[in-house]
Scaffold this motif. Sequence first.
Motif, PDB file in Angstrom:
ATOM      1  N   HIS A  20     -28.453  -0.829 -37.730  1.00 38.33           N
ATOM      2  CA  HIS A  20     -28.610   0.554 -38.199  1.00 38.33           C
ATOM      3  C   HIS A  20     -28.786   1.568 -37.065  1.00 38.33           C
ATOM      4  O   HIS A  20     -29.035   2.748 -37.340  1.00 38.33           O
ATOM      5  CB  HIS A  20     -29.771   0.678 -39.188  1.00 38.33           C
ATOM      6  CG  HIS A  20     -29.587  -0.134 -40.425  1.00 38.33           C
ATOM      7  ND1 HIS A  20     -28.461  -0.036 -41.215  1.00 38.33           N
ATOM      8  CD2 HIS A  20     -30.367  -1.079 -41.009  1.00 38.33           C
ATOM      9  CE1 HIS A  20     -28.563  -0.869 -42.241  1.00 38.33           C
ATOM     10  NE2 HIS A  20     -29.692  -1.528 -42.130  1.00 38.33           N
ATOM     11  N   SER A  22     -27.073   3.811 -33.928  1.00 40.79           N
ATOM     12  CA  SER A  22     -25.736   4.358 -33.680  1.00 40.79           C
ATOM     13  C   SER A  22     -25.095   3.591 -32.531  1.00 40.79           C
ATOM     14  O   SER A  22     -25.784   3.058 -31.651  1.00 40.79           O
ATOM     15  CB  SER A  22     -25.822   5.852 -33.343  1.00 40.79           C
ATOM     16  OG  SER A  22     -26.546   6.028 -32.129  1.00 40.79           O
ATOM     17  N   GLU A  60     -16.245   8.507 -43.387  1.00 38.46           N
ATOM     18  CA  GLU A  60     -17.612   8.939 -43.106  1.00 38.46           C
ATOM     19  C   GLU A  60     -18.319   7.931 -42.198  1.00 38.46           C
ATOM     20  O   GLU A  60     -18.212   6.715 -42.380  1.00 38.46           O
ATOM     21  CB  GLU A  60     -18.392   9.087 -44.412  1.00 38.46           C
ATOM     22  CG  GLU A  60     -19.796   9.620 -44.230  1.00 38.46           C
ATOM     23  CD  GLU A  60     -20.535   9.791 -45.545  1.00 38.46           C
ATOM     24  OE1 GLU A  60     -21.719  10.179 -45.509  1.00 38.46           O
ATOM     25  OE2 GLU A  60     -19.914   9.531 -46.602  1.00 38.46           O
ATOM     26  N   GLY A  61     -19.045   8.459 -41.239  1.00 46.08           N
ATOM     27  CA  GLY A  61     -19.805   7.605 -40.329  1.00 46.08           C
ATOM     28  C   GLY A  61     -19.109   7.331 -39.016  1.00 46.08           C
ATOM     29  O   GLY A  61     -19.679   6.672 -38.139  1.00 46.08           O
ATOM     30  N   TYR A  62     -17.860   7.855 -38.854  1.00 42.87           N
ATOM     31  CA  TYR A  62     -17.097   7.666 -37.619  1.00 42.87           C
ATOM     32  C   TYR A  62     -16.683   9.036 -37.095  1.00 42.87           C
ATOM     33  O   TYR A  62     -16.191   9.875 -37.860  1.00 42.87           O
ATOM     34  CB  TYR A  62     -15.849   6.817 -37.866  1.00 42.87           C
ATOM     35  CG  TYR A  62     -16.141   5.430 -38.424  1.00 42.87           C
ATOM     36  CD1 TYR A  62     -16.307   4.348 -37.579  1.00 42.87           C
ATOM     37  CD2 TYR A  62     -16.226   5.236 -39.797  1.00 42.87           C
ATOM     38  CE1 TYR A  62     -16.558   3.078 -38.087  1.00 42.87           C
ATOM     39  CE2 TYR A  62     -16.481   3.967 -40.316  1.00 42.87           C
ATOM     40  CZ  TYR A  62     -16.648   2.901 -39.455  1.00 42.87           C
ATOM     41  OH  TYR A  62     -16.899   1.653 -39.959  1.00 42.87           O
ATOM     42  N   SER A  79     -22.187   6.115 -36.604  1.00 46.46           N
ATOM     43  CA  SER A  79     -23.549   6.631 -36.821  1.00 46.46           C
ATOM     44  C   SER A  79     -24.521   5.564 -37.301  1.00 46.46           C
ATOM     45  O   SER A  79     -25.704   5.588 -36.956  1.00 46.46           O
ATOM     46  CB  SER A  79     -23.523   7.800 -37.808  1.00 46.46           C
ATOM     47  OG  SER A  79     -22.976   7.375 -39.054  1.00 46.46           O
ATOM     48  N   ASP A  80     -24.072   4.626 -38.115  1.00 46.91           N
ATOM     49  CA  ASP A  80     -24.966   3.598 -38.681  1.00 46.91           C
ATOM     50  C   ASP A  80     -24.277   2.241 -38.573  1.00 46.91           C
ATOM     51  O   ASP A  80     -23.464   1.880 -39.423  1.00 46.91           O
ATOM     52  CB  ASP A  80     -25.292   3.932 -40.136  1.00 46.91           C
ATOM     53  CG  ASP A  80     -26.252   2.928 -40.765  1.00 46.91           C
ATOM     54  OD1 ASP A  80     -26.782   2.052 -40.040  1.00 46.91           O
ATOM     55  OD2 ASP A  80     -26.455   2.995 -41.992  1.00 46.91           O
TER      56      ASP A  80
END
Length: 304
Positions: A20, A22, A60-62, A79-80
């Motif tokens: 979790h 980054s 999402e998240g990239y 991000s996660d």
Amino acid sequence: MSPQQARSDSDDPPVTVKLHDSATLPCFGRCPGSARWTVFHKRSDALAECDRTSCRSVKEGYQMIHEECLKGNFSLIISDADFSKRNWYTCDCDSRDVCDVQLKIEPLNTTVEVMPGESLILRLDVSDPVEVVYNSAATPGASGGLICTVDGGSLQCKPEYTQRAVITSGLELRGVSPSDSGVYAVMDKRSKDLIHIYTVDVQDVRKTWVWKDGYQEGDADGYQRGLGVGAGAVGIVLLAVGVILGIFAAPHVRPLIQRFRGEDPSARRGAEGSLREVGAAGGGVDATLAGDPQPEGHSQSSGD
């Protein structure tokens, strides 16, 4: 090109982060056109892309940073980072591969203490097929041994674990004993990446402070209670014996006690009868002494 070939051909070391956190997958070079990142085996699914005018996150998240891309830094920021994102990633420029980077997640480490007879639950953390390897604490340094393989709802275990292992919220081993202490490693079956390492201590109840304190306290309490119960029991027994003796022995004992005290009724009656006889005899003597004259010729002569 396979992921294994990409691994050998890539000069970039794997990026390893904690679960979790980054993660930044580095990539530097020149790209006059459009740069984009994809998962290695899904080249048609872009995660993020950047051209000379802007960058955008396709999923999402990239993300990529436009200002950095203009400087030749095409690094991808995740991000996660979770276990599902463990993979090889490729950055290409106008369909030409620029970078291949592997993302890894540090294995989780958990220490577990359980009591004999309880269940040990090993969370698997991933949906991919995994292997569970066990290294006994009794033989440190010994090579590990595969005990179970889990693939979705399918479970295959060594014969000695078949009756004890079930899939619940993880791999559950029922009825553990101190011999089950050791290290359990949950490992990705395909990549052989470590997912979760469990250090398990199945406590010997006889060696725990809780047991020792409880035993000593229980022993002391038991001793004191034993004394109290024993004394009470002895008192009850003595009381019962006394009652029985009082019922059956009293008629025999009472005359002895009365005789000892001089209160024997028969003796008293005998004594009273004797006194009456003596009294009667004494009355006759007194009467004779008082009323009967002395025999003639027995009186003293004054001249004698």
